[in-house]
Scaffold this motif. Structure first.
Motif, PDB file in Angstrom:
ATOM      1  N   GLY A  16      -8.584  66.578 -44.686  1.00 22.38           N
ATOM      2  CA  GLY A  16      -8.517  67.686 -43.738  1.00 22.38           C
ATOM      3  C   GLY A  16      -9.770  67.901 -42.920  1.00 22.38           C
ATOM      4  N   PHE A  17     -10.793  67.068 -43.106  1.00 15.38           N
ATOM      5  CA  PHE A  17     -12.049  67.283 -42.402  1.00 15.38           C
ATOM      6  C   PHE A  17     -12.326  66.202 -41.350  1.00 15.38           C
ATOM      7  CE2 PHE A  17     -12.527  69.143 -46.682  1.00 15.38           C
ATOM      8  CZ  PHE A  17     -12.629  70.476 -46.309  1.00 15.38           C
ATOM      9  N   GLY A  18     -11.262  65.530 -40.898  1.00 13.09           N
ATOM     10  CA  GLY A  18     -11.441  64.486 -39.893  1.00 13.09           C
ATOM     11  C   GLY A  18     -12.377  63.409 -40.419  1.00 13.09           C
ATOM     12  N   ARG A  19     -13.242  62.909 -39.534  1.00 15.61           N
ATOM     13  CA  ARG A  19     -14.152  61.831 -39.944  1.00 15.61           C
ATOM     14  C   ARG A  19     -15.073  62.269 -41.074  1.00 15.61           C
ATOM     15  NH1 ARG A  19     -17.466  60.110 -34.984  1.00 15.61           N
ATOM     16  NH2 ARG A  19     -18.585  58.899 -36.536  1.00 15.61           N
ATOM     17  N   HIS A  20     -15.309  63.587 -41.170  1.00 15.44           N
ATOM     18  CA  HIS A  20     -16.214  64.088 -42.220  1.00 15.44           C
ATOM     19  C   HIS A  20     -15.628  63.895 -43.619  1.00 15.44           C
ATOM     20  CE1 HIS A  20     -18.593  65.629 -38.976  1.00 15.44           C
ATOM     21  NE2 HIS A  20     -17.583  66.369 -38.545  1.00 15.44           N
ATOM     22  N   SER A  21     -14.312  63.713 -43.710  1.00 19.36           N
ATOM     23  CA  SER A  21     -13.714  63.454 -45.025  1.00 19.36           C
ATOM     24  C   SER A  21     -14.356  62.218 -45.662  1.00 19.36           C
ATOM     25  CB  SER A  21     -12.204  63.234 -44.908  1.00 19.36           C
ATOM     26  OG  SER A  21     -11.540  64.403 -44.490  1.00 19.36           O
ATOM     27  N   TYR A  22     -14.607  61.190 -44.839  1.00 19.94           N
ATOM     28  CA  TYR A  22     -15.220  59.964 -45.372  1.00 19.94           C
ATOM     29  C   TYR A  22     -16.661  60.239 -45.821  1.00 19.94           C
ATOM     30  CZ  TYR A  22     -11.371  57.325 -43.208  1.00 19.94           C
ATOM     31  OH  TYR A  22     -10.140  56.827 -42.859  1.00 19.94           O
ATOM     32  N   GLU A  23     -17.374  61.047 -45.036  1.00 20.16           N
ATOM     33  CA  GLU A  23     -18.775  61.348 -45.385  1.00 20.16           C
ATOM     34  C   GLU A  23     -18.846  62.084 -46.717  1.00 20.16           C
ATOM     35  OE1 GLU A  23     -19.579  61.996 -40.628  1.00 20.16           O
ATOM     36  OE2 GLU A  23     -20.037  63.632 -41.994  1.00 20.16           O
ATOM     37  N   LEU A  24     -17.920  63.041 -46.898  1.00 18.45           N
ATOM     38  CA  LEU A  24     -17.898  63.805 -48.154  1.00 18.45           C
ATOM     39  C   LEU A  24     -17.528  62.898 -49.330  1.00 18.45           C
ATOM     40  CD1 LEU A  24     -16.181  67.006 -46.736  1.00 18.45           C
ATOM     41  CD2 LEU A  24     -18.535  66.840 -47.550  1.00 18.45           C
ATOM     42  N   GLN A  65     -14.320  52.034 -35.971  1.00 20.60           N
ATOM     43  CA  GLN A  65     -15.647  51.404 -35.905  1.00 20.60           C
ATOM     44  C   GLN A  65     -16.753  52.458 -35.864  1.00 20.60           C
ATOM     45  OE1 GLN A  65     -16.303  47.937 -36.110  1.00 20.60           O
ATOM     46  NE2 GLN A  65     -18.301  48.850 -36.527  1.00 20.60           N
ATOM     47  N   SER A  66     -16.542  53.513 -35.054  1.00 18.18           N
ATOM     48  CA  SER A  66     -17.605  54.522 -34.953  1.00 18.18           C
ATOM     49  C   SER A  66     -17.724  55.320 -36.252  1.00 18.18           C
ATOM     50  CB  SER A  66     -17.397  55.438 -33.743  1.00 18.18           C
ATOM     51  OG  SER A  66     -16.403  56.393 -34.006  1.00 18.18           O
ATOM     52  N   ILE A  67     -16.605  55.558 -36.929  1.00 20.54           N
ATOM     53  CA  ILE A  67     -16.656  56.231 -38.234  1.00 20.54           C
ATOM     54  C   ILE A  67     -17.428  55.357 -39.236  1.00 20.54           C
ATOM     55  CG2 ILE A  67     -15.245  56.968 -40.212  1.00 20.54           C
ATOM     56  CD1 ILE A  67     -13.106  57.870 -38.161  1.00 20.54           C
ATOM     57  N   ASN A  68     -17.117  54.064 -39.222  1.00 20.28           N
ATOM     58  CA  ASN A  68     -17.795  53.151 -40.147  1.00 20.28           C
ATOM     59  C   ASN A  68     -19.290  53.046 -39.838  1.00 20.28           C
ATOM     60  OD1 ASN A  68     -15.345  52.751 -41.348  1.00 20.28           O
ATOM     61  ND2 ASN A  68     -15.001  50.700 -40.523  1.00 20.28           N
ATOM     62  N   ASP A  69     -19.628  53.060 -38.547  1.00 17.74           N
ATOM     63  CA  ASP A  69     -21.051  52.991 -38.167  1.00 17.74           C
ATOM     64  C   ASP A  69     -21.808  54.194 -38.719  1.00 17.74           C
ATOM     65  OD1 ASP A  69     -20.567  50.642 -36.850  1.00 17.74           O
ATOM     66  OD2 ASP A  69     -20.591  51.506 -34.826  1.00 17.74           O
ATOM     67  N   GLU A  70     -21.211  55.384 -38.597  1.00 26.71           N
ATOM     68  CA  GLU A  70     -21.839  56.602 -39.136  1.00 26.71           C
ATOM     69  C   GLU A  70     -22.000  56.509 -40.651  1.00 26.71           C
ATOM     70  OE1 GLU A  70     -23.122  59.495 -38.033  1.00 26.71           O
ATOM     71  OE2 GLU A  70     -23.016  58.703 -35.997  1.00 26.71           O
ATOM     72  N   LEU A  71     -20.961  55.972 -41.318  1.00 28.20           N
ATOM     73  CA  LEU A  71     -21.024  55.844 -42.783  1.00 28.20           C
ATOM     74  C   LEU A  71     -22.120  54.876 -43.198  1.00 28.20           C
ATOM     75  CD1 LEU A  71     -17.260  55.740 -43.846  1.00 28.20           C
ATOM     76  CD2 LEU A  71     -18.902  57.571 -44.303  1.00 28.20           C
TER      77      LEU A  71
END
Ligand code: DQA
Length: 146
Positions: free
Chosen positions: A125-133, A28-34
């Motif tokens: 390999g970048f944790g939650r940042h993989s989704y941002e990239l 949920q927190s990853i999706n909120d950031e996205l």
């Protein structure tokens, strides 16, 4: 631009599942950031999670009519689901493969991705940042031919 983020099996347990590998953030927190990042990009974003292969396939099929691109973390299905691979191959919109962990430096069985050959690219390999990239990559992928 409309983007769909699909998360596969066991990713609903992010935050409590093997935090040393996958981090402490919930899905949920990853999706909120996205969502915040997508708004800044002027892009619409939706989220889907399922532990079931067939539901992920149905979602990929539906996405071809509603979205410009898909960000997909197929979880362990990455390594053996020819059915998900065929669903990606069947749709024309770009699909970006994402993993929190670096699947190349873990167990041997994780090194093989059967979906990689039909995805537009892979970020891992970048944790939650993989989704941002991956979301960032949609800016130049959408509109280009796969
Ligand atoms: C994962 C890697 C897969 O090997 C694993 O089965 C997962 C998560 C990742 O995001 O690092 O469920 O896709």
């Amino acid at each position: 631009m409309k983007i769909l983020v699909i998360n596969g099996p066991n990713l609903n347990l992010l935050g409590e599942r093997e935090p040393s590998v996958y981090g402490n953030d919930s899905l949920q927190s990853i999706n909120d950031e996205l969502s915040i990042q997508a708004a800044a990009m002027g892009c619409e974003i939706d989220f889907f999670q399922s532990n079931l292969e067939g539901r992920i396939i149905d979602e990929l099929h539906d996405a071809r009519l509603k979205y410009n691109g898909v960000i997909l973390n197929a979880g362990a299905y990455t390594h053996y689901s020819y059915a998900i691979r065929d669903a990606i191959a069947a749709i024309k919109i770009p699909v970006v493969e994402v993993h929190l962990s670096n699947i190349d430096n873990r167990d041997e069985f994780r090194r093989n991705s059967v979906i990689a050959p039909v995805c537009a690219g892979r970020i891992m390999g970048f944790g939650r940042h993989s989704y941002e990239l991956a979301l960032k990559s949609m800016e130049f992928l959408v509109g280009e031919k796969r």
